[in-house]
Design a protein around this motif. Structure first.
Motif, PDB file in Angstrom:
ATOM      1  N   GLY A  11       3.077 -18.110 -36.113  1.00  0.00           N
ATOM      2  CA  GLY A  11       1.648 -18.337 -35.949  1.00  0.00           C
ATOM      3  C   GLY A  11       1.363 -19.598 -35.143  1.00  0.00           C
ATOM      4  N   HIS A  12       2.072 -20.666 -35.452  1.00  0.00           N
ATOM      5  CA  HIS A  12       1.901 -21.908 -34.693  1.00  0.00           C
ATOM      6  C   HIS A  12       2.320 -21.722 -33.243  1.00  0.00           C
ATOM      7  CE1 HIS A  12       0.666 -24.535 -37.941  1.00  0.00           C
ATOM      8  NE2 HIS A  12       1.624 -24.020 -38.700  1.00  0.00           N
ATOM      9  N   ALA A  13       3.393 -20.982 -33.020  1.00  0.00           N
ATOM     10  CA  ALA A  13       3.846 -20.727 -31.651  1.00  0.00           C
ATOM     11  C   ALA A  13       2.806 -19.917 -30.885  1.00  0.00           C
ATOM     12  CB  ALA A  13       5.186 -19.996 -31.662  1.00  0.00           C
ATOM     13  N   ALA A  14       2.229 -18.912 -31.526  1.00  0.00           N
ATOM     14  CA  ALA A  14       1.217 -18.081 -30.863  1.00  0.00           C
ATOM     15  C   ALA A  14       0.002 -18.923 -30.483  1.00  0.00           C
ATOM     16  CB  ALA A  14       0.798 -16.922 -31.771  1.00  0.00           C
ATOM     17  N   LEU A  15      -0.436 -19.822 -31.368  1.00  0.00           N
ATOM     18  CA  LEU A  15      -1.571 -20.691 -31.047  1.00  0.00           C
ATOM     19  C   LEU A  15      -1.239 -21.638 -29.902  1.00  0.00           C
ATOM     20  CD1 LEU A  15      -2.920 -21.596 -34.590  1.00  0.00           C
ATOM     21  CD2 LEU A  15      -4.019 -20.151 -32.865  1.00  0.00           C
ATOM     22  N   LYS A  16      -0.004 -22.104 -29.865  1.00  0.00           N
ATOM     23  CA  LYS A  16       0.410 -23.050 -28.827  1.00  0.00           C
ATOM     24  C   LYS A  16       0.391 -22.405 -27.442  1.00  0.00           C
ATOM     25  CE  LYS A  16       3.777 -25.878 -29.802  1.00  0.00           C
ATOM     26  NZ  LYS A  16       5.105 -26.487 -30.025  1.00  0.00           N
ATOM     27  N   VAL A  17       0.818 -21.142 -27.341  1.00  0.00           N
ATOM     28  CA  VAL A  17       0.912 -20.485 -26.032  1.00  0.00           C
ATOM     29  C   VAL A  17      -0.267 -19.554 -25.746  1.00  0.00           C
ATOM     30  CG1 VAL A  17       3.432 -20.640 -26.026  1.00  0.00           C
ATOM     31  CG2 VAL A  17       2.329 -18.540 -26.858  1.00  0.00           C
ATOM     32  N   TRP A  18      -1.218 -19.490 -26.643  1.00  0.00           N
ATOM     33  CA  TRP A  18      -2.350 -18.561 -26.513  1.00  0.00           C
ATOM     34  C   TRP A  18      -2.991 -18.571 -25.125  1.00  0.00           C
ATOM     35  CZ3 TRP A  18      -3.849 -14.658 -29.534  1.00  0.00           C
ATOM     36  CH2 TRP A  18      -5.096 -14.081 -29.288  1.00  0.00           C
ATOM     37  N   PRO A  19      -3.301 -19.730 -24.549  1.00  0.00           N
ATOM     38  CA  PRO A  19      -3.973 -19.730 -23.239  1.00  0.00           C
ATOM     39  C   PRO A  19      -3.123 -19.129 -22.118  1.00  0.00           C
ATOM     40  CG  PRO A  19      -4.131 -21.903 -24.262  1.00  0.00           C
ATOM     41  CD  PRO A  19      -3.176 -21.093 -25.078  1.00  0.00           C
ATOM     42  N   GLU A  20      -1.805 -19.148 -22.261  1.00  0.00           N
ATOM     43  CA  GLU A  20      -0.939 -18.617 -21.216  1.00  0.00           C
ATOM     44  C   GLU A  20      -0.669 -17.122 -21.370  1.00  0.00           C
ATOM     45  OE1 GLU A  20       0.200 -21.679 -22.832  1.00  0.00           O
ATOM     46  OE2 GLU A  20      -0.996 -22.647 -21.288  1.00  0.00           O
ATOM     47  N   LEU A  21      -1.038 -16.544 -22.499  1.00  0.00           N
ATOM     48  CA  LEU A  21      -0.797 -15.118 -22.726  1.00  0.00           C
ATOM     49  C   LEU A  21      -1.772 -14.275 -21.911  1.00  0.00           C
ATOM     50  CD1 LEU A  21      -0.380 -15.089 -26.609  1.00  0.00           C
ATOM     51  CD2 LEU A  21       1.432 -15.017 -24.888  1.00  0.00           C
ATOM     52  N   SER A  22      -1.317 -13.093 -21.537  1.00  0.00           N
ATOM     53  CA  SER A  22      -2.217 -12.162 -20.858  1.00  0.00           C
ATOM     54  C   SER A  22      -3.290 -11.704 -21.838  1.00  0.00           C
ATOM     55  CB  SER A  22      -1.438 -10.944 -20.358  1.00  0.00           C
ATOM     56  OG  SER A  22      -0.999 -10.158 -21.466  1.00  0.00           O
ATOM     57  N   LEU A  29      -2.074  -9.413 -30.311  1.00  0.00           N
ATOM     58  CA  LEU A  29      -1.846 -10.373 -31.390  1.00  0.00           C
ATOM     59  C   LEU A  29      -3.061 -10.493 -32.298  1.00  0.00           C
ATOM     60  CD1 LEU A  29       0.048 -13.374 -29.771  1.00  0.00           C
ATOM     61  CD2 LEU A  29       0.770 -12.027 -31.738  1.00  0.00           C
ATOM     62  N   PHE A  30      -4.244 -10.545 -31.701  1.00  0.00           N
ATOM     63  CA  PHE A  30      -5.474 -10.650 -32.479  1.00  0.00           C
ATOM     64  C   PHE A  30      -5.612  -9.453 -33.419  1.00  0.00           C
ATOM     65  CE2 PHE A  30      -9.969 -10.137 -33.322  1.00  0.00           C
ATOM     66  CZ  PHE A  30     -10.380 -11.434 -33.576  1.00  0.00           C
ATOM     67  N   ALA A  31      -5.420  -8.260 -32.894  1.00  0.00           N
ATOM     68  CA  ALA A  31      -5.553  -7.045 -33.713  1.00  0.00           C
ATOM     69  C   ALA A  31      -4.520  -7.018 -34.840  1.00  0.00           C
ATOM     70  CB  ALA A  31      -5.412  -5.803 -32.833  1.00  0.00           C
ATOM     71  N   ALA A  32      -3.313  -7.500 -34.565  1.00  0.00           N
ATOM     72  CA  ALA A  32      -2.275  -7.517 -35.595  1.00  0.00           C
ATOM     73  C   ALA A  32      -2.567  -8.573 -36.664  1.00  0.00           C
ATOM     74  CB  ALA A  32      -0.912  -7.777 -34.957  1.00  0.00           C
ATOM     75  N   ALA A  33      -3.309  -9.611 -36.306  1.00  0.00           N
ATOM     76  CA  ALA A  33      -3.567 -10.707 -37.234  1.00  0.00           C
ATOM     77  C   ALA A  33      -4.712 -10.440 -38.199  1.00  0.00           C
ATOM     78  CB  ALA A  33      -3.855 -11.992 -36.447  1.00  0.00           C
ATOM     79  N   VAL A  34      -5.662  -9.612 -37.816  1.00  0.00           N
ATOM     80  CA  VAL A  34      -6.862  -9.430 -38.645  1.00  0.00           C
ATOM     81  C   VAL A  34      -6.888  -8.040 -39.255  1.00  0.00           C
ATOM     82  CG1 VAL A  34      -8.197 -11.086 -37.315  1.00  0.00           C
ATOM     83  CG2 VAL A  34      -8.279  -8.705 -36.675  1.00  0.00           C
ATOM     84  N   ASP A  35      -7.501  -7.988 -40.439  1.00  0.00           N
ATOM     85  CA  ASP A  35      -7.617  -6.694 -41.095  1.00  0.00           C
ATOM     86  C   ASP A  35      -9.039  -6.381 -41.534  1.00  0.00           C
ATOM     87  OD1 ASP A  35      -7.727  -8.550 -43.091  1.00  0.00           O
ATOM     88  OD2 ASP A  35      -6.206  -7.637 -44.354  1.00  0.00           O
ATOM     89  N   ASP A  36      -9.959  -7.316 -41.293  1.00  0.00           N
ATOM     90  CA  ASP A  36     -11.360  -7.031 -41.600  1.00  0.00           C
ATOM     91  C   ASP A  36     -12.266  -7.846 -40.682  1.00  0.00           C
ATOM     92  OD1 ASP A  36     -12.178  -9.621 -42.774  1.00  0.00           O
ATOM     93  OD2 ASP A  36     -10.910  -9.052 -44.458  1.00  0.00           O
ATOM     94  N   GLY A  37     -13.524  -7.479 -40.642  1.00  0.00           N
ATOM     95  CA  GLY A  37     -14.468  -8.097 -39.723  1.00  0.00           C
ATOM     96  C   GLY A  37     -14.723  -9.564 -39.991  1.00  0.00           C
ATOM     97  N   HIS A  48     -12.128 -19.252 -29.609  1.00  0.00           N
ATOM     98  CA  HIS A  48     -13.115 -19.601 -28.582  1.00  0.00           C
ATOM     99  C   HIS A  48     -13.385 -21.107 -28.559  1.00  0.00           C
ATOM    100  CE1 HIS A  48     -14.087 -15.574 -27.233  1.00  0.00           C
ATOM    101  NE2 HIS A  48     -14.180 -15.192 -28.481  1.00  0.00           N
ATOM    102  N   ASP A  49     -13.370 -21.727 -29.732  1.00  0.00           N
ATOM    103  CA  ASP A  49     -13.644 -23.159 -29.820  1.00  0.00           C
ATOM    104  C   ASP A  49     -12.464 -24.024 -29.368  1.00  0.00           C
ATOM    105  OD1 ASP A  49     -16.164 -22.633 -30.778  1.00  0.00           O
ATOM    106  OD2 ASP A  49     -15.681 -23.098 -32.877  1.00  0.00           O
ATOM    107  N   HIS A  50     -11.242 -23.501 -29.471  1.00  0.00           N
ATOM    108  CA  HIS A  50     -10.059 -24.315 -29.208  1.00  0.00           C
ATOM    109  C   HIS A  50      -9.312 -23.975 -27.919  1.00  0.00           C
ATOM    110  CE1 HIS A  50     -10.763 -25.188 -33.424  1.00  0.00           C
ATOM    111  NE2 HIS A  50     -10.121 -26.309 -33.197  1.00  0.00           N
ATOM    112  N   HIS A  51      -9.650 -22.890 -27.271  1.00  0.00           N
ATOM    113  CA  HIS A  51      -8.939 -22.494 -26.054  1.00  0.00           C
ATOM    114  C   HIS A  51      -9.943 -22.117 -24.974  1.00  0.00           C
ATOM    115  CE1 HIS A  51      -5.054 -22.722 -27.931  1.00  0.00           C
ATOM    116  NE2 HIS A  51      -5.516 -22.036 -28.946  1.00  0.00           N
ATOM    117  N   PRO A  52     -10.110 -22.975 -23.973  1.00  0.00           N
ATOM    118  CA  PRO A  52     -11.125 -22.738 -22.936  1.00  0.00           C
ATOM    119  C   PRO A  52     -10.999 -21.382 -22.256  1.00  0.00           C
ATOM    120  CG  PRO A  52     -10.150 -24.906 -22.683  1.00  0.00           C
ATOM    121  CD  PRO A  52      -9.370 -24.200 -23.762  1.00  0.00           C
TER     122      PRO A  52
END
Length: 64
Positions: A11-22, A29-37, A48-52
């Motif tokens: 999880g920490h790795a995904a947050l660290k590289v998030w801006p570089e991901l397609s 990753l987002f869909a795999a991480a959440v299970d409800d609205g 949105h607040d942490h990654h321009p």
């Protein structure tokens, strides 16, 4: 190490590289991480607040 530690590391790795991901990788990753609205909205707000690159464009302040 237990599963929770591995999950935290990934999880920490995904947050660290998030801006570089397609966008596709981010959406997968987002869909795999959440299970409800509620969680989805909270996670989306955090990203949105942490990654321009995932931020919404600024709202206009003056009407033209």
């Amino acid at each position: 190490m237990d599963e929770n530690k591995f999950a935290a590391l990934l999880g920490h790795a995904a947050l660290k590289v998030w801006p570089e991901l397609s966008r596709d990788a981010q959406e997968m990753l987002f869909a795999a991480a959440v299970d409800d609205g509620i969680i989805a909205n909270t996670l989306a707000t955090y990203l949105h607040d942490h990654h321009p690159r995932t931020a919404h464009p600024p709202k206009p302040t003056v009407l033209v």
